[in-house]
Every structure is written in structure tokens, then in C-alpha cells.
Design a protein around this motif. Structure first.
Motif, PDB file in Angstrom:
ATOM      1  N   CYS A 214       0.844  -1.201   0.000  1.00  0.00           N
ATOM      2  CA  CYS A 214       0.000   0.000   0.000  1.00  0.00           C
ATOM      3  C   CYS A 214       0.872   1.240   0.000  1.00  0.00           C
ATOM      4  O   CYS A 214       1.892   1.290   0.674  1.00  0.00           O
ATOM      5  N   ASN A 216      -0.546   4.395   0.550  1.00  0.00           N
ATOM      6  CA  ASN A 216      -1.366   5.511   0.997  1.00  0.00           C
ATOM      7  C   ASN A 216      -0.919   6.188   2.286  1.00  0.00           C
ATOM      8  O   ASN A 216      -1.199   7.353   2.499  1.00  0.00           O
ATOM      9  N   GLU A 230       3.204  -0.505  -3.085  1.00  0.00           N
ATOM     10  CA  GLU A 230       2.206  -1.119  -3.957  1.00  0.00           C
ATOM     11  C   GLU A 230       2.838  -1.809  -5.169  1.00  0.00           C
ATOM     12  O   GLU A 230       3.661  -1.210  -5.866  1.00  0.00           O
ATOM     13  N   GLN A 258      -4.882  -4.128  -0.884  1.00  0.00           N
ATOM     14  CA  GLN A 258      -5.154  -3.129   0.161  1.00  0.00           C
ATOM     15  C   GLN A 258      -5.945  -1.980  -0.417  1.00  0.00           C
ATOM     16  O   GLN A 258      -6.683  -1.305   0.289  1.00  0.00           O
ATOM     17  N   ASN A 259      -5.777  -1.737  -1.694  1.00  0.00           N
ATOM     18  CA  ASN A 259      -6.451  -0.611  -2.331  1.00  0.00           C
ATOM     19  C   ASN A 259      -6.673  -0.966  -3.800  1.00  0.00           C
ATOM     20  O   ASN A 259      -5.957  -0.487  -4.671  1.00  0.00           O
ATOM     21  N   ASN A 261      -8.592  -0.104  -5.993  1.00  0.00           N
ATOM     22  CA  ASN A 261      -8.899   0.961  -6.942  1.00  0.00           C
ATOM     23  C   ASN A 261      -7.668   1.586  -7.575  1.00  0.00           C
ATOM     24  O   ASN A 261      -7.764   2.287  -8.566  1.00  0.00           O
ATOM     25  N   SER A 262      -6.504   1.320  -6.994  1.00  0.00           N
ATOM     26  CA  SER A 262      -5.309   1.846  -7.665  1.00  0.00           C
ATOM     27  C   SER A 262      -4.557   0.714  -8.374  1.00  0.00           C
ATOM     28  O   SER A 262      -3.391   0.873  -8.740  1.00  0.00           O
ATOM     29  N   SER A 294     -11.686  -1.166  -1.241  1.00  0.00           N
ATOM     30  CA  SER A 294     -11.714   0.036  -2.070  1.00  0.00           C
ATOM     31  C   SER A 294     -11.383   1.257  -1.235  1.00  0.00           C
ATOM     32  O   SER A 294     -11.958   1.439  -0.171  1.00  0.00           O
ATOM     33  N   HIS A 295     -10.496   2.067  -1.722  1.00  0.00           N
ATOM     34  CA  HIS A 295     -10.248   3.352  -1.056  1.00  0.00           C
ATOM     35  C   HIS A 295     -11.163   4.391  -1.709  1.00  0.00           C
ATOM     36  O   HIS A 295     -11.139   4.542  -2.934  1.00  0.00           O
ATOM     37  N   ASP A 298      -9.967   6.766  -4.573  1.00  0.00           N
ATOM     38  CA  ASP A 298      -9.586   6.256  -5.899  1.00  0.00           C
ATOM     39  C   ASP A 298     -10.736   5.572  -6.633  1.00  0.00           C
ATOM     40  O   ASP A 298     -10.512   4.933  -7.666  1.00  0.00           O
ATOM     41  N   ARG A 334      -6.455  10.760   4.615  1.00  0.00           N
ATOM     42  CA  ARG A 334      -7.332   9.917   3.795  1.00  0.00           C
ATOM     43  C   ARG A 334      -7.603  10.536   2.419  1.00  0.00           C
ATOM     44  O   ARG A 334      -8.072   9.881   1.509  1.00  0.00           O
TER      45      ARG A 334
END
Ligand code: 5AD
Ligand code: SF4
Length: 495
Positions: A214, A216, A230, A258-259, A261-262, A294-295, A298, A334
Motif C-alpha cells: 500500500c 497511501n 504497492e 489493500q487498495n 482501486n489503484s 476500495s479506497h 480512488d 485519507r
């Protein structure tokens, strides 16, 4: 006598199928992955066979998984290797000859649970000298944890982290050949090794990693420090894995990252998550697609459109809020506000009207005031989540939030937590009941643990339904009338 083979000559695709007892171990280990790991699996097999002879029975392995879906998937990989090595699975630590804890460190209580159980394992090992104990996962990436283990838990045989999990067979081999504690922790990696063995927990559904790490750095979160930067898997590798899973009977997949959407942003040929989903949608035999996590910052309109048009993507979205206060969200790093989050929820609901929304919320982040907390309650009331995971803020050493001075007193946090939980549960109960009287497609997962005349299945929105059936239905889809909602699950009748 077998004809020995040079494992370097086996095509990567075929490694999982070869008879490992035919691997020539007189040759040096291959340099390339995953061949190298299969070589070490073959080597470990010789040690485990010897142990089985001495014990006069098959040796048992027991895995304990803490934490998230990523860890659950990692444990399936560890078990895939251990089974190839010659161990048989057991649920009972007491009868295990090899115990491995795949740990989590996202909150302090996860760490405490590991230390507690380790004490017990240590006393077991005193009576069972040949027993091996291994620790891996996020908690091992923290230097102070490893120091503590080195000092006070000398009986542990093998410690490794999240970045070198693909080297498990090799590390296992080193530990089997050594009578000292073997420790191998990497700071980071860019490597992704494909085609290692996996032992799936369910025949009909599976997690699929699409990315690791991740970038973020939410200010409370330790994940970027223990899981690294990432890295996305190549779409071809993902599609290939899913194709193999489908051929093997899998009808539902959960894409893990972890995310998510990216996904794909850092690939040589960038791909979006929405594009990956579109490709998976085309795959024949695959019936359901889920993803996690999903974050909100993003989540693209492209993704919303793909979800709205899809026949396979489940009507469920986990969208962590963390806090409803724009002020706190900013300090949390965030990169969205209360307003932009609510606006995103509106866009999603407009495109996918019946979607179930779930979330994660943290209470008691440093400096959180009653007004900030009221903002969180306000979002909870406005969004009306189908369910929400609520967490008390946990101070993680090394994160920016841990150094903040205005930590909130425990009694205040506890009181806010109780109020939030009450609100969340009331709403969740009402929301869960909204499908009563409808007919839904349900994937049967198991025979009901309380009543063997029933089976338990899952709807697209992730809710469970119990209805009359038997074991032959596991892994198949049924259309079920939802008779009554019992809070967080339904009782139904097949139609
Ligand atoms: N304290 C409490 N909860 C946390 N989470 C992550 N870090 C912390 C922390 N330090 C929660 C977040 C995240 C979920 C997986 O765990 O809500 O979404
Ligand atoms: Fe942690 Fe934030 Fe990354 Fe999620 S997105 S793993 S909360 S840093």
C-alpha cells in the motif's frame, strides 16, 4: 529406483504436477523461481518422510491465521507448500508437529493474542521435542517484535516476514537442517513469484491477489510499513490464475488488494481496475466477482459504470469511512472529505440501486472531539450501512499518529465506541431486512453447523441464508425465497 529429473528443465506451468520424489537433489538448487522453491519442497519431503518413519504416523500441521483476507490467502499458500512437503492438516494445535502462526499487527490486540498463544505453544514443545514452530506475517516486519521473540521466545524455529513468503519452502528447509532459530526478514521487495502451490479452503470460491502493499500512508496505519510499496500483478497472470481456478470448479472469486482501486497504475503497461474487471466478466464459467478493499479517494466513475453493467460483480461494496469528520480525515491523510464521501455514495447508489454498503470506522483517533464523533454518527445515519466494522484506535509504533500528543482518554473512546456500535447495529438490522420476501440467488457454502437438515449459503450482497438442503448442494447456486430476516441472516425456502 526412480529416474531422477533436473527440476530446472520442468516448464513452470507443470511444476505443480510433477512427482516431487523424482527431483534430483544431488544437483545444486536452481537460481530461478519458482523452480527453486519446488526443489526445496522436494528436499523437505525427504526430512518429513524420515520424521514420519520415526513417529510411525503422518506428521500434522496446524496453521493459525490472524487478520485480513490477504493473510487468509497467504495461509492457503503456506498450507499448499506444507502439504506437498508431506504434512497433513489438523485443526488442533495439540496434535500438530508443525505449527505456523500467520500474524497481523494492524491493532495492538492482535499482537497480544499471538504472545499469549505462544506461551502455550512453548509449554507444548517442552513435551514434544521434534515439534516445529514458525511465525510469519505482518507482525514479524516490526523490529521490536523480532527482538522480543529472540529474547523471550527462543523455542520458535522459524521467523519470516511478508516480503519473502514465496521463499517459505527454502526457509523451512534451512530450519529443518538447523537447531537454531532461523530468522529472515526483508525490508521490501519488488518480486512477485507466480505458480507456487496453493491449498484452497473452499472448492468453489477463492481469493485472488491482484496487488500487494500500500502506498497511501494513512497516518494511523502500519500496513504500508509491514507490507511495503504497492505492486500490481500482471493482468495476464491474474486472468490465467482465475481461468485455472474456474477449470478447477471455482465459481466465485474475491480480488484482493489493500487498495484495489489503484490496481495497475504502476504496471509497465498501465491497466485500470475497471478494465481488469471487464476482462474477468468475459470469463466463461466464472459466476461471481467480489473485491476488497476500495479506497474512496480512488473509486472511479469508470468502475461505477462497470459495476452497474456487470452481471457478475456482486452487489456489495466495502468502502472504509474511518471517520466522518473532514478535519480528522485530513489528519488521517485519507484525502477525501465527509462531503465527497457522501457524494460518492450517492453516485454509487444511483448507478447500482440495491447495492449493499459496508465500512470500517475508527473511534478515538488522536484529537477526535465530540463534534468530530458526531460527524461520524451523521455519516453512519446518512449512508445507512448494511454493516460496519468498528475499531477503537490503536497506537501503532512508527506511524505518524502514534507520535501525536492529543491521544484521546480511554473512557471517552470506550463511550463513543459503544454509542457508535449501537447506532451501527440498529441500522444494520433494518438494512439487512430489506430483502425479505424476495427471491435471491444463493451460493451454497456448507451444511448448517447447528441444524444438519439446513444448508448455509451466501447472497451476492454477502448476507447469509439458511434453508433446507444437503451436502450435495455445496458449491451450487440455488434460487431461494427469503422468508424471514433474523437480524443479520435470513431463513429461506428454495423455489
Ligand atoms: N487502529 C484501529 N484501527 C485501525 N485500522 C487500521 N489501522 C488501525 C489502527 N491503528 C482499521 C481500519 C482499516 C481496518 C482494516 O483496520 O479501519 O480499514
Ligand atoms: Fe492502511 Fe490506509 Fe493503506 Fe488501508 S489504505 S492499508 S488504511 S494505509
Amino acid at each position: 529406483m526412480y529416474n531422477k529429473i533436473d527440476i530446472r528443465n520442468v516448464p513452470e506451468e507443470k511444476l505443480d504436477e510433477i512427482d516431487l520424489d523424482t527431483v534430483d537433489l544431488e544437483l545444486p538448487p536452481p537460481e530461478l523461481e519458482p523452480h527453486r522453491q519446488y526443489y526445496y519442497i522436494a528436499k523437505c519431503r525427504t526430512y518429513v518422510r524420515q520424521m514420519a518413519q520415526e513417529l510411525g504416523r503422518v506428521p500434522f500441521l496446524c496453521t493459525q491465521t490472524f487478520g485480513c483476507q490477504m493473510n487468509a490467502r497467504d495461509s492457503e499458500k503456506l498450507e499448499g507448500i506444507l502439504e506437498k512437503v508431506g504434512y497433513q492438516k489438523t485443526e488442533h494445535e495439540e496434535e500438530a508437529d508443525f505449527v505456523i502462526y500467520n500474524t497481523c499487527t494492524v491493532r495492538e490486540n492482535a499482537n497480544q493474542r499471538v504472545y499469549g498463544r505462544l506461551g502455550y505453544l512453548g509449554s507444548m514443545k517442552k513435551k514434544k521435542k521434534h515439534m516445529m514452530i514458525a511465525l510469519c506475517g505482518c507482525m514479524m516486519q516490526e523490529p521490536q517484535v523480532v527482538e522480543k521473540l529472540k529474547k523471550s521466545y527462543r523455542f520458535v524455529d522459524l521467523i519470516f516476514g511478508t516480503h519473502n513468503i514465496f521463499k517459505f519452502a527454502e526457509l523451512l528447509c534451512t530450519a529443518m537442517e538447523s537447531d537454531r532459530m532461523v530468522i529472515d526478514i526483508w525490508k521490501d521487495t519488488t518480486e512477485i513469484v507466480e505458480n507456487l502451490p496453493v491449498d484452497r479452503k473452499y472448492s468453489f470460491k477463492s481469493g485472488v491477489n491482484i496487488m500487494f502493499g500500500c502506498n497511501n500512508f494513512c497516518s494511523y496505519c502500519i500496513v504500508p510499513y509491514v507490507r511495503g510499496r504497492e505492486r500490481s500483478r500482471n493482468p495476464e497472470d491474474i486472468l490465467h490464475e482465475v481461468k485455472k481456478l474456474v477449470a478447477d470448479g471455482v465459481v466465485e472469486i474475491m480480488l484482493l488488494g489493500q487498495n484495489v482501486n489503484s490496481y495497475g497504475k504502476n504496471l509497465e503497461q498501465p491497466v485500470t481496475f475497471a478494465q481488469l474487471l471487464e476482462q474477468l466478466e468475459q470469463m466463461e464459467g466464472l459466476r461471481r466477482i467480489r473485491f476488497m478493499t476500495s479506497h474512496p479517494k480512488d473509486l472511479s466513475d469508470e468502475l461505477i459504470a462497470v459495476m452497474a453493467n456487470s452481471k457478475k460483480i456482486c452487489g456489495h461494496l466495502h468502502l472504509p469511512l474511518q471517520s466522518g469528520s473532514s478535519r480528522i480525515l485530513k489528519i488521517m491523510n485519507r484525502r477525501y472529505t465527509k462531503e465527497s464521501y457522501l457524494e460518492l455514495v450517492e453516485r454509487i447508489r444511483a448507478a447500482v440501486p440495491d447495492i449493499s454498503l459496508t465500512t470500517d470506522i475508527i473511534v478515538g483517533f488522536p484529537g477526535e472531539t465530540e463534534e468530530d464523533f458526531q460527524e461520524t454518527l451523521d455519516v453512519v445515519r446518512k449512508v445507512r450501512y448494511d454493516s460496519a466494522f468498528t475499531f477503537i484506535y490503536s497506537r501503532r509504533t512508527g506511524t505518524p499518529a502514534a507520535a501525536m500528543e492529543n491521544q484521546v482518554p480511554e473512557e471517552i473512546v470506550k463511550d463513543r465506541f459503544d454509542r457508535l456500535l449501537k447506532e451501527v447495529q440498529e441500522i444494520s438490522k433494518e438494512m439487512s431486512g430489506r430483502f425479505e420476501g424476495t427471491v435471491q440467488e444463493v451460493l451454497v457454502e456448507e451444511v448448517n453447523t447447528q441444524d444438519p437438515s439446513l444448508v448455509t449459503g451466501r447472497m451476492g450482497n454477502n448476507l447469509l441464508v439458511h434453508f433446507p438442503g444437503d451436502a450435495s448442494m455445496i458449491g451450487s447456486f440455488c434460487r431461494v425465497h427469503l422468508d424471514t430476516c433474523k437480524g443479520f441472516y435470513y431463513m429461506g425456502t428454495p423455489v
